[in-house]
Design a protein around this motif. Structure first.
Motif, PDB file in Angstrom:
ATOM      1  N   TYR A  35      47.980 -47.724  13.432  1.00 23.83           N
ATOM      2  CA  TYR A  35      46.826 -48.607  13.373  1.00 23.83           C
ATOM      3  C   TYR A  35      46.483 -49.083  14.781  1.00 23.83           C
ATOM      4  O   TYR A  35      47.325 -49.144  15.673  1.00 23.83           O
ATOM      5  CB  TYR A  35      47.129 -49.865  12.539  1.00 23.83           C
ATOM      6  N   PHE A  91      49.739 -50.466  16.289  1.00 23.88           N
ATOM      7  CA  PHE A  91      50.862 -50.697  15.397  1.00 23.88           C
ATOM      8  C   PHE A  91      51.245 -49.418  14.685  1.00 23.88           C
ATOM      9  O   PHE A  91      50.398 -48.611  14.286  1.00 23.88           O
ATOM     10  CB  PHE A  91      50.504 -51.736  14.323  1.00 23.88           C
ATOM     11  N   PHE A 105      55.764 -52.970   9.270  1.00 25.81           N
ATOM     12  CA  PHE A 105      55.144 -52.809  10.573  1.00 25.81           C
ATOM     13  C   PHE A 105      56.130 -53.027  11.715  1.00 25.81           C
ATOM     14  O   PHE A 105      57.020 -53.883  11.642  1.00 25.81           O
ATOM     15  CB  PHE A 105      54.003 -53.820  10.737  1.00 25.81           C
ATOM     16  N   GLY A 106      55.892 -52.278  12.794  1.00 23.97           N
ATOM     17  CA  GLY A 106      56.572 -52.565  14.037  1.00 23.97           C
ATOM     18  C   GLY A 106      55.896 -53.726  14.749  1.00 23.97           C
ATOM     19  O   GLY A 106      54.896 -54.265  14.278  1.00 23.97           O
TER      20      GLY A 106
ATOM     21  N   GLY B  42      53.809 -58.008  14.436  1.00 23.46           N
ATOM     22  CA  GLY B  42      53.296 -57.089  13.430  1.00 23.46           C
ATOM     23  C   GLY B  42      53.094 -57.781  12.097  1.00 23.46           C
ATOM     24  O   GLY B  42      53.495 -58.928  11.900  1.00 23.46           O
ATOM     25  N   LEU B  43      52.445 -57.098  11.179  1.00 24.70           N
ATOM     26  CA  LEU B  43      52.205 -57.649   9.855  1.00 24.70           C
ATOM     27  C   LEU B  43      53.482 -57.599   9.030  1.00 24.70           C
ATOM     28  O   LEU B  43      54.269 -56.654   9.145  1.00 24.70           O
ATOM     29  CB  LEU B  43      51.097 -56.870   9.141  1.00 24.70           C
ATOM     30  N   VAL B  44      53.649 -58.603   8.192  1.00 22.77           N
ATOM     31  CA  VAL B  44      54.818 -58.689   7.319  1.00 22.77           C
ATOM     32  C   VAL B  44      54.343 -58.801   5.884  1.00 22.77           C
ATOM     33  O   VAL B  44      53.494 -59.645   5.564  1.00 22.77           O
ATOM     34  CB  VAL B  44      55.692 -59.909   7.687  1.00 22.77           C
TER      35      VAL B  44
END
Lengths: 114, 113
Positions: A35, A91, A105-106, B42-44
């Protein structure tokens, strides 16, 4: 503690240079996503892989971007040549389809192209 | 575009108050998920609700889903300063077998201590 690892965390480069971003998905995950996030466009899907095969790269500018999975533990996103408009946070996320397509996600690679 | 939309774009509340965020989408879905993103991270993943569910709870989170209106809401009760973050809804698309998610534009939540 399983996590997605991205390197580098930050990258500053000059216009025209090649940029390679790397991602190590969570062991056992067979889907990998790239992303790009900017203030203006939000979160954009660039490409995703399942079992190392590219399934969708329609969000990626083909002339300068390329994404590969040399093996199950490494995904790469390459920009050549880079342009200032590529400045963003990139990402990587991984997941297992059987888990409802939940993505992990990283921490991202913050890219600045001068 | 199958991208969802969230409302409001930004929300500022006092600690202890409840926060409600809404999400709308355009296609049929298998499930809808909510994610949190702290600044610079980052998204969680927070919670997943399936298309045949109407409500789901997880701790201080409550998610509702109305498939007839193609909308979902996330309620955070008794908010804390640590809840300050951006919240995104994400849904599966209408392609059978696809694994990608369509993320909304996000709601930026600020909880004032």
């Amino acid at each position: 503690d399983a996590r997605v690892t991205q390197t580098p965390r930050h990258k500053v480069t000059e216009m025209g240079q090649e940029v390679t971003m790397r991602c190590q998905p969570i062991l056992g995950h067979n889907t990998v996503f790239w992303y790009r996030q900017t203030m203006m466009q939000g979160l954009e899907l660039l490409a995703y892989f399942r079992n190392r095969a590219p399934l969708d790269d329609s969000g990626m500018p083909k002339d300068r971007f390329s994404a590969e999975m040399p093996d199950a533990t490494l995904a790469t996103l390459k920009i050549q040549p880079s342009e200032p408009r590529d400045s963003a946070v990139y990402f990587c996320a991984s997941g297992l389809p059987g888990q409802g397509n939940i993505q992990y996600f990283g921490a991202g690679t913050r890219l600045s192209v001068l | 575009s199958q991208q969802g939309e969230e409302d409001p774009q930004a929300l500022s509340i006092q600690e202890g108050e409840n926060a409600t965020m809404n999400c709308s989408y355009k296609t049929s879905i298998n499930n809808l998920q909510w994610y949190r993103q702290n600044s610079g991270r980052g998204l969680v993943h927070l919670i997943l609700i399936r298309s045949n569910e109407r409500e789901k709870h997880s701790g201080r989170l409550r998610v509702t889903l109305d498939t007839s209106k193609k909308s979902s809401s996330l309620l955070i009760t008794a908010s804390r300063a640590a809840d300050t973050a951006s919240y995104f809804c994400a849904h599966t698309g209408d392609q059978t077998g696809a694994n990608n998610l369509f993320f909304g534009t996000g709601t930026r939540l600020t909880v004032i201590p």
